[in-house]
Design a protein around this motif. Structure first.
Motif, PDB file in Angstrom:
ATOM      1  N   LEU A  86       0.832  -1.203   0.000  1.00 49.65           N
ATOM      2  CA  LEU A  86       0.000   0.000   0.000  1.00 49.65           C
ATOM      3  C   LEU A  86       0.868   1.255   0.000  1.00 49.65           C
ATOM      4  N   ALA A  87       1.945   1.241   0.775  1.00 50.32           N
ATOM      5  CA  ALA A  87       2.828   2.417   0.846  1.00 50.32           C
ATOM      6  C   ALA A  87       3.418   2.733  -0.530  1.00 50.32           C
ATOM      7  N   GLN A  88       3.795   1.705  -1.265  1.00 49.83           N
ATOM      8  CA  GLN A  88       4.346   1.920  -2.611  1.00 49.83           C
ATOM      9  C   GLN A  88       3.265   2.465  -3.556  1.00 49.83           C
ATOM     10  N   ALA A  89       2.043   1.960  -3.409  1.00 51.35           N
ATOM     11  CA  ALA A  89       0.941   2.427  -4.264  1.00 51.35           C
ATOM     12  C   ALA A  89       0.655   3.900  -4.017  1.00 51.35           C
ATOM     13  N   GLU A  90       0.670   4.295  -2.737  1.00 52.85           N
ATOM     14  CA  GLU A  90       0.403   5.699  -2.403  1.00 52.85           C
ATOM     15  C   GLU A  90       1.519   6.596  -2.920  1.00 52.85           C
ATOM     16  N   ALA A  91       2.759   6.116  -2.794  1.00 49.56           N
ATOM     17  CA  ALA A  91       3.893   6.899  -3.287  1.00 49.56           C
ATOM     18  C   ALA A  91       3.833   7.035  -4.811  1.00 49.56           C
ATOM     19  N   LEU A  92       3.459   5.968  -5.481  1.00 55.13           N
ATOM     20  CA  LEU A  92       3.348   5.989  -6.945  1.00 55.13           C
ATOM     21  C   LEU A  92       2.287   7.012  -7.370  1.00 55.13           C
ATOM     22  N   ASP A  93       1.157   7.034  -6.673  1.00 54.36           N
ATOM     23  CA  ASP A  93       0.102   8.010  -6.960  1.00 54.36           C
ATOM     24  C   ASP A  93       0.595   9.445  -6.784  1.00 54.36           C
ATOM     25  N   ARG A  94       1.337   9.679  -5.700  1.00 54.21           N
ATOM     26  CA  ARG A  94       1.856  11.033  -5.451  1.00 54.21           C
ATOM     27  C   ARG A  94       2.804  11.451  -6.571  1.00 54.21           C
ATOM     28  N   GLU A  95       3.661  10.503  -6.981  1.00 52.94           N
ATOM     29  CA  GLU A  95       4.648  10.809  -8.023  1.00 52.94           C
ATOM     30  C   GLU A  95       3.972  11.056  -9.369  1.00 52.94           C
ATOM     31  N   MET A  96       2.826  10.411  -9.570  1.00 52.22           N
ATOM     32  CA  MET A  96       2.196  10.477 -10.893  1.00 52.22           C
ATOM     33  C   MET A  96       1.006  11.425 -10.916  1.00 52.22           C
ATOM     34  N   VAL A  97       0.911  12.311  -9.921  1.00 54.58           N
ATOM     35  CA  VAL A  97      -0.285  13.145  -9.784  1.00 54.58           C
ATOM     36  C   VAL A  97      -0.497  14.020 -11.021  1.00 54.58           C
ATOM     37  N   GLU A  98       0.569  14.486 -11.637  1.00 54.57           N
ATOM     38  CA  GLU A  98       0.430  15.375 -12.801  1.00 54.57           C
ATOM     39  C   GLU A  98      -0.064  14.638 -14.040  1.00 54.57           C
ATOM     40  N   SER A  99       0.353  13.380 -14.168  1.00 54.56           N
ATOM     41  CA  SER A  99      -0.061  12.629 -15.355  1.00 54.56           C
ATOM     42  C   SER A  99      -1.374  11.877 -15.117  1.00 54.56           C
ATOM     43  N   GLY A 100      -1.987  12.088 -13.952  1.00 52.44           N
ATOM     44  CA  GLY A 100      -3.296  11.482 -13.685  1.00 52.44           C
ATOM     45  C   GLY A 100      -3.234  10.096 -13.072  1.00 52.44           C
ATOM     46  N   GLY A 101      -2.039   9.627 -12.753  1.00 50.14           N
ATOM     47  CA  GLY A 101      -1.911   8.324 -12.083  1.00 50.14           C
ATOM     48  C   GLY A 101      -2.085   7.164 -13.041  1.00 50.14           C
ATOM     49  N   ILE A 102      -2.133   5.966 -12.479  1.00 51.07           N
ATOM     50  CA  ILE A 102      -2.264   4.790 -13.340  1.00 51.07           C
ATOM     51  C   ILE A 102      -3.735   4.566 -13.696  1.00 51.07           C
ATOM     52  N   ASP A 103      -3.982   3.909 -14.821  1.00 50.15           N
ATOM     53  CA  ASP A 103      -5.338   3.747 -15.332  1.00 50.15           C
ATOM     54  C   ASP A 103      -6.020   2.484 -14.826  1.00 50.15           C
ATOM     55  N   ARG A 104      -5.235   1.419 -14.688  1.00 48.17           N
ATOM     56  CA  ARG A 104      -5.811   0.125 -14.341  1.00 48.17           C
ATOM     57  C   ARG A 104      -4.874  -0.629 -13.408  1.00 48.17           C
ATOM     58  N   ALA A 105      -5.480  -1.314 -12.443  1.00 47.63           N
ATOM     59  CA  ALA A 105      -4.724  -2.286 -11.655  1.00 47.63           C
ATOM     60  C   ALA A 105      -5.331  -3.644 -11.992  1.00 47.63           C
ATOM     61  N   LEU A 106      -4.549  -4.493 -12.649  1.00 44.20           N
ATOM     62  CA  LEU A 106      -5.040  -5.812 -13.052  1.00 44.20           C
ATOM     63  C   LEU A 106      -4.600  -6.832 -12.018  1.00 44.20           C
ATOM     64  N   TYR A 107      -5.550  -7.594 -11.516  1.00 44.32           N
ATOM     65  CA  TYR A 107      -5.227  -8.597 -10.511  1.00 44.32           C
ATOM     66  C   TYR A 107      -5.573  -9.989 -11.035  1.00 44.32           C
TER      67      TYR A 107
END
Ligand SMILES: [Zn+2]
Length: 209
Positions: A86-107
């Protein structure tokens, strides 16, 4: 792309990235690449691994973001097995805030019994190292290698207890992560029990939605 060990995630990530013509990366690839190039991040990661510690999230995130930026303009990208927590996911979102973040999480969803069957059934020949599997490719003579007749053994990683522990760690780490993406409305779950082609097609469908 997320999925437990034994779900076929690496295989599917390669296929999906190829079908979509986008670059893909796994965090293990990044560690190896940075170490081969002897970068500052690579040296930091190596120090942690030599101490037997996990590589801290901020180092991994910096490697991932550097890679993402290097592949901008290529029509997207696929992260294989990252974020893992979860910590990595939140950090990734913060880093990608300008580009709108990731589109899909496939599980890739595979039930525990099936994962256990896939992971704990692996045996290796003591003489020629050829692997076999007690369910999907059982030896003709129990305990003997089909190729050379040598004795089969199980690696420590593949024994029942080690597999149970590995799966336990994965689900404990991943549950909050899956919940995070579910709440964000971008989680797509695909049944990972089926043929490689079938699971691959299902994954591509969820990306196209
Ligand atoms: Zn053999």
């Amino acid at each position: 792309m997320l999925g437990p060990p034994g779900a076929g995630k690496g295989t599917q990530a390669a296929r999906v990235a190829e079908s979509l013509s986008v670059p893909k990366v796994a965090s293990g690839d990044l560690f190896r690449d940075h170490q081969a190039r002897d970068t500052e991040l690579g040296r930091l990661a190596r120090t942690c691994m030599e101490r037997g510690d996990l590589v801290p999230d901020d180092i991994t995130i910096r490697m991932v973001m550097e890679w993402v930026e290097a592949h901008e303009g290529e029509g997207g990208f696929l992260l294989d097995g990252f974020p893992r927590t979860l910590a990595q996911a939140e950090a990734l979102d913060r880093e990608m805030v300008e580009s709108g973040g990731i589109d899909r999480a496939l599980y890739i969803n595979v039930n525990t019994e099936e994962l256990y069957r896939r992971l704990a059934g692996r045996w290796i020949c003591r003489s020629c190292q050829t692997p076999c599997h007690e369910h999907s490719s059982p030896p003709a003579v129990a305990g003997k290698c089909d190729r050379c007749g040598g004795d089969l053994y199980q690696r420590d990683d593949d024994n029942a207890e080690a597999v149970q522990k590995r799966l336990g760690v994965f689900f404990k780490e991943t549950e909050p992560l899956v919940q995070f993406y579910r709440e964000a409305g971008i989680l797509r779950e695909v049944d990972g029990v089926g043929t490689v082609d079938g699971v691959g097609a299902a994954l591509l469908e969820t990306v196209a939605e």
